[in-house]
Design a protein around this motif. Sequence first.
Motif, PDB file in Angstrom:
ATOM      1  N   TRP A  78      22.287  10.647   0.307  1.00 25.01           N
ATOM      2  CA  TRP A  78      21.697   9.889  -0.791  1.00 25.01           C
ATOM      3  C   TRP A  78      20.236   9.583  -0.460  1.00 25.01           C
ATOM      4  N   ARG A  79      19.334   9.920  -1.386  1.00 25.88           N
ATOM      5  CA  ARG A  79      17.922   9.603  -1.195  1.00 25.88           C
ATOM      6  C   ARG A  79      17.676   8.151  -1.617  1.00 25.88           C
ATOM      7  N   VAL A  80      18.283   7.251  -0.887  1.00 24.55           N
ATOM      8  CA  VAL A  80      18.234   5.845  -1.246  1.00 24.55           C
ATOM      9  C   VAL A  80      17.166   5.091  -0.467  1.00 24.55           C
ATOM     10  N   VAL A  81      16.616   5.731   0.544  1.00 22.30           N
ATOM     11  CA  VAL A  81      15.776   4.997   1.484  1.00 22.30           C
ATOM     12  C   VAL A  81      14.333   4.903   0.985  1.00 22.30           C
ATOM     13  N   PRO A  82      13.900   3.721   0.581  1.00 20.13           N
ATOM     14  CA  PRO A  82      12.498   3.562   0.191  1.00 20.13           C
ATOM     15  C   PRO A  82      11.624   3.415   1.425  1.00 20.13           C
ATOM     16  N   THR A  83      10.423   3.957   1.355  1.00 16.16           N
ATOM     17  CA  THR A  83       9.434   3.728   2.399  1.00 16.16           C
ATOM     18  C   THR A  83       8.242   3.044   1.754  1.00 16.16           C
ATOM     19  N   ARG A  84       7.371   2.504   2.570  1.00 16.69           N
ATOM     20  CA  ARG A  84       6.252   1.728   2.034  1.00 16.69           C
ATOM     21  C   ARG A  84       5.084   2.655   1.720  1.00 16.69           C
ATOM     22  N   GLY A  85       5.279   3.531   0.732  1.00 13.42           N
ATOM     23  CA  GLY A  85       4.224   4.449   0.341  1.00 13.42           C
ATOM     24  C   GLY A  85       4.644   5.901   0.463  1.00 13.42           C
ATOM     25  N   SER A  86       3.902   6.786  -0.233  1.00 13.29           N
ATOM     26  CA  SER A  86       4.125   8.225  -0.155  1.00 13.29           C
ATOM     27  C   SER A  86       3.476   8.746   1.121  1.00 13.29           C
ATOM     28  N   ILE A  87       4.197   9.589   1.863  1.00 13.70           N
ATOM     29  CA  ILE A  87       3.676  10.093   3.139  1.00 13.70           C
ATOM     30  C   ILE A  87       2.329  10.800   2.964  1.00 13.70           C
ATOM     31  N   PRO A  88       2.163  11.739   1.991  1.00 14.94           N
ATOM     32  CA  PRO A  88       0.845  12.379   1.847  1.00 14.94           C
ATOM     33  C   PRO A  88      -0.272  11.389   1.500  1.00 14.94           C
ATOM     34  N   ASP A  89       0.031  10.394   0.666  1.00 11.26           N
ATOM     35  CA  ASP A  89      -0.997   9.447   0.243  1.00 11.26           C
ATOM     36  C   ASP A  89      -1.563   8.636   1.402  1.00 11.26           C
ATOM     37  N   VAL A  90      -0.743   8.361   2.404  1.00 11.05           N
ATOM     38  CA  VAL A  90      -1.221   7.560   3.534  1.00 11.05           C
ATOM     39  C   VAL A  90      -1.510   8.409   4.769  1.00 11.05           C
ATOM     40  N   SER A  91      -1.419   9.747   4.623  1.00 13.89           N
ATOM     41  CA  SER A  91      -1.631  10.642   5.768  1.00 13.89           C
ATOM     42  C   SER A  91      -2.957  11.379   5.720  1.00 13.89           C
ATOM     43  N   PHE A  92      -3.393  11.796   4.527  1.00 10.54           N
ATOM     44  CA  PHE A  92      -4.600  12.617   4.369  1.00 10.54           C
ATOM     45  C   PHE A  92      -5.712  11.782   3.759  1.00 10.54           C
ATOM     46  N   LYS A  93      -6.770  11.562   4.524  1.00 15.02           N
ATOM     47  CA  LYS A  93      -7.861  10.711   4.035  1.00 15.02           C
ATOM     48  C   LYS A  93      -8.709  11.419   2.989  1.00 15.02           C
ATOM     49  N   VAL A  94      -9.040  12.703   3.238  1.00 14.94           N
ATOM     50  CA  VAL A  94      -9.881  13.464   2.316  1.00 14.94           C
ATOM     51  C   VAL A  94      -9.034  13.917   1.127  1.00 14.94           C
ATOM     52  N   GLU A  95      -9.484  13.602  -0.075  1.00 17.57           N
ATOM     53  CA  GLU A  95      -8.657  13.803  -1.273  1.00 17.57           C
ATOM     54  C   GLU A  95      -8.277  15.263  -1.497  1.00 17.57           C
ATOM     55  N   TRP A  96      -9.235  16.197  -1.338  1.00 16.94           N
ATOM     56  CA  TRP A  96      -8.893  17.585  -1.639  1.00 16.94           C
ATOM     57  C   TRP A  96      -7.876  18.132  -0.645  1.00 16.94           C
ATOM     58  N   LYS A  97      -7.862  17.610   0.579  1.00 19.96           N
ATOM     59  CA  LYS A  97      -6.874  18.041   1.567  1.00 19.96           C
ATOM     60  C   LYS A  97      -5.492  17.465   1.233  1.00 19.96           C
ATOM     61  N   ARG A  98      -5.475  16.264   0.678  1.00 18.89           N
ATOM     62  CA  ARG A  98      -4.211  15.691   0.223  1.00 18.89           C
ATOM     63  C   ARG A  98      -3.638  16.547  -0.906  1.00 18.89           C
ATOM     64  N   LYS A  99      -4.508  16.994  -1.814  1.00 11.54           N
ATOM     65  CA  LYS A  99      -4.065  17.867  -2.915  1.00 11.54           C
ATOM     66  C   LYS A  99      -3.561  19.203  -2.360  1.00 11.54           C
ATOM     67  N   LEU A 100      -4.244  19.709  -1.339  1.00  9.39           N
ATOM     68  CA  LEU A 100      -3.803  20.963  -0.717  1.00  9.39           C
ATOM     69  C   LEU A 100      -2.418  20.799  -0.111  1.00  9.39           C
ATOM     70  N   ALA A 101      -2.182  19.692   0.588  1.00  7.64           N
ATOM     71  CA  ALA A 101      -0.862  19.456   1.178  1.00  7.64           C
ATOM     72  C   ALA A 101       0.214  19.429   0.100  1.00  7.64           C
ATOM     73  N   LEU A 102      -0.085  18.779  -1.012  1.00  7.87           N
ATOM     74  CA  LEU A 102       0.890  18.657  -2.101  1.00  7.87           C
ATOM     75  C   LEU A 102       1.037  19.956  -2.895  1.00  7.87           C
ATOM     76  N   ALA A 103       0.066  20.874  -2.749  1.00 10.09           N
ATOM     77  CA  ALA A 103       0.128  22.135  -3.500  1.00 10.09           C
ATOM     78  C   ALA A 103       1.147  23.103  -2.938  1.00 10.09           C
ATOM     79  N   SER A 104       1.630  22.845  -1.723  1.00 13.34           N
ATOM     80  CA  SER A 104       2.620  23.749  -1.144  1.00 13.34           C
ATOM     81  C   SER A 104       3.883  23.758  -1.996  1.00 13.34           C
ATOM     82  N   PRO A 105       4.341  24.937  -2.413  1.00  9.41           N
ATOM     83  CA  PRO A 105       5.565  25.002  -3.227  1.00  9.41           C
ATOM     84  C   PRO A 105       6.823  24.651  -2.444  1.00  9.41           C
ATOM     85  N   ARG A 106       6.714  24.543  -1.115  1.00 12.47           N
ATOM     86  CA  ARG A 106       7.888  24.256  -0.291  1.00 12.47           C
ATOM     87  C   ARG A 106       7.910  22.828   0.224  1.00 12.47           C
TER      88      ARG A 106
END
Length: 339
Positions: free
Chosen positions: A198-226
């Motif tokens: 069950w995906r019941v576990v909330p965390t305090r924020g989205s991992i990519p949002d708090v991991s990648f400081k530079v915005e375009w790199k955050r978008k690149l991380a999220l662009a992965s289809p996998r």
Amino acid sequence: MAAVQHPVSDSNENSPFGTRSPSEFYALHHVTHSSEYITNSRGLKLFTHSWSPLPPTKPIGCVAMVHGFTGESGWLVQLTSILFAKSGFIVCAIDHQGHGFSDGLDGLNHHIPDINPVVDDCIQHFAKFRETHAPNLPAFLYSESLGGAISLYITLRQKGAWDGLILNGAMCGISAKFKPPWPLEHLLFVVAAVIPTWRVVPTRGSIPDVSFKVEWKRKLALASPRRTVARPRAATALELMRVCKELQGRFEDVEVPLLIAHGGDDVVCDPACAEELHQRAASRDKTLKIYPGMWHQLIGESEEDVNKVFGEMVEWLRTRAERGQKGKDNAIASEESGA
């Protein structure tokens, strides 16, 4: 130290290869690439990659890459693999079960209720790869986030088998700023026992949002289809917390040469645990680099900072590869003279 240009500088927010094809990108950076599926002992098909420097660069070592929980070996981690390959290393990587293009346990993605089979997969694949492609070269592990915990387990099981380990934002402890809120953290074992997937576990924020400081790199991380941004499954979250606790009790057993690199403002994996590992590890060769103001994903920082951080990693690898090769050469010469 020679200047290093990380290949992420040639990427864009849509693709790690930027506007180039993969083959054009590899040629640009003077490396070759191959990939294949292997089948593990549990019948899962796991996807693997390898990269090597093109002549005239002569390989001086082997690096096995261990990606993190939401990652994969063929997206952003691939860019660091290319950096190591163009720097003179034969590089291999594996997508953990349920990650990248590998099969998932019971058909589920990003589900690791037990870390041990994942550690086994890495040990078996890396051993075969080293035997086939780099039998006489110094060998190192490079890891990110959860991959750090996996790599520590690998070195604890294979004492003396590795010439060094780079821990990049290692998951030695989950930050209190990111853990599930109380009381769920303390009741997690109940949820995991009743409904483990069950995906019941909330965390305090989205991992990519708090991991990648530079915005375009955050978008690149999220662009992965996998890649997934879904919440961790209950049994997986419980296992990750158990792994941190167990490893923290075994820091004194760590003997492998260490380079610990960690963002000072990492709110996913606690930098204080990285500092504690450095203090308590039995390794005679250990270096701690806490980078003030940097986040969880060091590749997600500015170009200048990325080149600085990863340049220091390449220099660390090269120095120990040369040292390791001298040791191997001396041992061979000693055996031959004794014969």
